[in-house]
Design an enzyme around this catalytic site. Structure first.
Site, PDB file in Angstrom:
ATOM      1  N   TYR A  87       0.842  -1.210   0.000  1.00 41.13           N
ATOM      2  CA  TYR A  87       0.000   0.000   0.000  1.00 41.13           C
ATOM      3  C   TYR A  87       0.874   1.256   0.000  1.00 41.13           C
ATOM      4  CZ  TYR A  87      -2.824   3.735   2.076  1.00 41.13           C
ATOM      5  OH  TYR A  87      -3.430   4.935   2.341  1.00 41.13           O
TER       6      TYR A  87
HETATM    7  C1  UGA Z   1      -4.346   3.791   8.562  1.00 37.89           C
HETATM    8  C2  UGA Z   1      -5.205   3.594   7.301  1.00 37.89           C
HETATM    9  O1  UGA Z   1      -5.858   2.360   7.334  1.00 37.89           O
HETATM   10  C3  UGA Z   1      -4.406   3.738   6.048  1.00 37.89           C
HETATM   11  O2  UGA Z   1      -5.288   3.693   4.937  1.00 37.89           O
HETATM   12  C4  UGA Z   1      -3.687   5.051   6.125  1.00 37.89           C
HETATM   13  O3  UGA Z   1      -3.029   5.338   4.977  1.00 37.89           O
HETATM   14  C5  UGA Z   1      -2.751   5.029   7.318  1.00 37.89           C
HETATM   15  O4  UGA Z   1      -3.570   4.955   8.471  1.00 37.89           O
HETATM   16  C6  UGA Z   1      -1.875   6.245   7.405  1.00 37.89           C
HETATM   17  O5  UGA Z   1      -1.701   6.857   8.463  1.00 37.89           O
HETATM   18  O6  UGA Z   1      -1.269   6.579   6.438  1.00 37.89           O
HETATM   19  P1  UGA Z   1      -3.179   2.203  10.273  1.00 37.89           P
HETATM   20  O7  UGA Z   1      -2.282   3.149  10.981  1.00 37.89           O
HETATM   21  O8  UGA Z   1      -2.761   0.783  10.153  1.00 37.89           O
HETATM   22  O9  UGA Z   1      -3.491   2.692   8.784  1.00 37.89           O
HETATM   23  O10 UGA Z   1      -4.597   2.369  10.984  1.00 37.89           O
HETATM   24  P2  UGA Z   1      -5.517   1.425  11.882  1.00 37.89           P
HETATM   25  O11 UGA Z   1      -6.142   0.343  11.079  1.00 37.89           O
HETATM   26  O12 UGA Z   1      -6.443   2.333  12.599  1.00 37.89           O
HETATM   27  O13 UGA Z   1      -4.497   0.713  12.899  1.00 37.89           O
HETATM   28  C7  UGA Z   1      -3.896   1.419  13.962  1.00 37.89           C
HETATM   29  C8  UGA Z   1      -3.120   0.463  14.815  1.00 37.89           C
HETATM   30  O14 UGA Z   1      -4.018  -0.473  15.425  1.00 37.89           O
HETATM   31  C9  UGA Z   1      -2.079  -0.383  14.070  1.00 37.89           C
HETATM   32  O15 UGA Z   1      -0.918  -0.470  14.845  1.00 37.89           O
HETATM   33  C10 UGA Z   1      -2.728  -1.753  13.953  1.00 37.89           C
HETATM   34  O16 UGA Z   1      -1.795  -2.803  13.933  1.00 37.89           O
HETATM   35  C11 UGA Z   1      -3.589  -1.815  15.197  1.00 37.89           C
HETATM   36  N1  UGA Z   1      -4.768  -2.700  15.022  1.00 37.89           N
HETATM   37  C12 UGA Z   1      -5.638  -2.495  14.013  1.00 37.89           C
HETATM   38  C13 UGA Z   1      -4.967  -3.750  15.918  1.00 37.89           C
HETATM   39  O17 UGA Z   1      -4.168  -3.960  16.856  1.00 37.89           O
HETATM   40  N2  UGA Z   1      -6.065  -4.542  15.766  1.00 37.89           N
HETATM   41  C14 UGA Z   1      -6.965  -4.353  14.756  1.00 37.89           C
HETATM   42  O18 UGA Z   1      -7.939  -5.138  14.657  1.00 37.89           O
HETATM   43  C15 UGA Z   1      -6.755  -3.301  13.863  1.00 37.89           C
END
Ligand code: UGA
Length: 310
Positions: free
Chosen positions: A149
């Site tokens: 991504y």
């Molecule tokens: C998010 C968005 O999904 C991306 O599209 C975006 O581009 C990105 O932010 C960005 O900042 O650029 P992410 O930070 O992975 O990505 O967002 P979340 O899905 O909210 O996850 C946040 C944290 O929670 C991560 O560390 C993830 O590993 C954790 N998480 C997520 C869990 O522990 N359990 C879950 O079920 C989902």
């Protein structure tokens, strides 16, 4: 009535919030969306429901990958390009969808913009940085994405750069940092954690919860995005972050407090592609765009819980 603007991905989380704010500012908004099946169409239709009553909003279901984009750009002064295949972890097993909906869609949009050289405000991502040595991260930091991504977002940024250099298309590249708030996508942490805790259901925490994020409330993202669209700068890249960070474990505890229930989760392995920490240096956006995030995490989470309670 103000200028006509195009919002791609206007049925999505950020796109629909952005389109509403642009309508309120009296822009004449054309929204497009192709309703990819990443999450249910019903939710995207709901995202559009407030916009239906706006007189200055028009919607078209169409796909940037194969439609005649030049027709869509007729009379448009600024393009807010929010349409994309999002999601970090999902990108490993679905690379083609990211290539099509991120790289090809953006290249086709740029090609169509060659005629009238509309400004493109592009929704990039903190994931272009990967795991950096120094935080908060500045825009000048070397890009080292660690997920497919993130790689597609870097390629889109490169395309915007070469189309600016070769064809004079102005752009603002906005690196959004984990956006949350009303209509957040169902695959994202705050949506999952809040719903599961409210319903007393178990969920998975990836890793040990010590990873941290610079979560950014959607109203702040929208304000920064519109300021970038209205700026006269020719080609700039900005971090658009929330102004503070929190660990994922801290986030879960805070949601538990607001909801008034004990979170029930189990730690599973770290996920490939997830960066350990994100933290935006927003000085450049502050200086150039007057960007100043207003919503603190506790308030933003409370707003979000109120939203899902309906
Ligand atoms: C998010 C968005 O999904 C991306 O599209 C975006 O581009 C990105 O932010 C960005 O900042 O650029 P992410 O930070 O992975 O990505 O967002 P979340 O899905 O909210 O996850 C946040 C944290 O929670 C991560 O560390 C993830 O590993 C954790 N998480 C997520 C869990 O522990 N359990 C879950 O079920 C989902």
């Amino acid at each position: 009535m103000g200028d006509k603007v195009l919002v791609t991905g206007s049925a999505g989380f950020i796109g629909s919030n952005l389109a509403e704010a642009l309508c309120k500012k009296d822009y004449n908004v054309l929204g497009i969306d192709c309703f990819t099946d990443y999450y249910p169409r019903k939710l995207k239709e709901q995202n559009l429901s407030n916009l239906k009553s706006e007189k200055n909003f028009e919607f078209l279901e169409t796909n940037l990958v194969d439609c005649d984009i030049s027709k869509l750009l007729d009379g448009v002064s600024t393009i807010y390009h929010e349409a994309a295949q999002p999601g970090v972890r999902y990108s490993w097993d679905h690379v083609q969808v990211y290539i099509d909906n991120n790289i090809i869609a953006t290249q086709r949009l740029l090609e169509a913009a060659r005629k009238n050289k509309q400004k493109i405000v592009f929704a990039s991502s903190s994931s272009v940085y990967g795991d950096v040595k120094e935080l908060p991260v500045k825009e000048s930091t070397e890009l080292n994405p660690i997920s497919p991504y993130g790689v597609t977002k870097v390629t889109c940024e490169d395309l915007l750069k070469i189309y600016n250099e070769a064809h004079g298309i102005p752009s603002a590249i906005l690196r959004y940092f984990t956006v949350y708030g009303p209509r957040q996508r169902p695959d994202m942490a705050i949506n999952i954690f809040s719903n599961k805790i409210m319903n007393g259901e178990a969920f998975e925490l990836y890793g040990d919860g010590s990873q941290s994020r610079d979560f950014t409330y959607v109203d702040d993202i929208v304000a920064g995005t519109i300021s970038a669209g209205e700026s006269s700068k020719e080609f700039e890249t900005y971090n658009i972050g929330g102004g503070s960070t929190i660990t994922v474990k801290g986030l879960i505890d805070k949601i538990g407090e607001i909801v008034g229930k004990e979170p029930n989760y189990k730690c599973v392995g770290e996920q490939k592609g997830d960066v350990k920490h994100t933290h935006a240096d927003i000085t450049k956006a502050k200086n150039d765009l007057g960007y100043s995030p207003k919503t603190k995490t506790a308030e933003g989470l409370q707003n979000y819980i109120n939203f899902i309670k309906g």
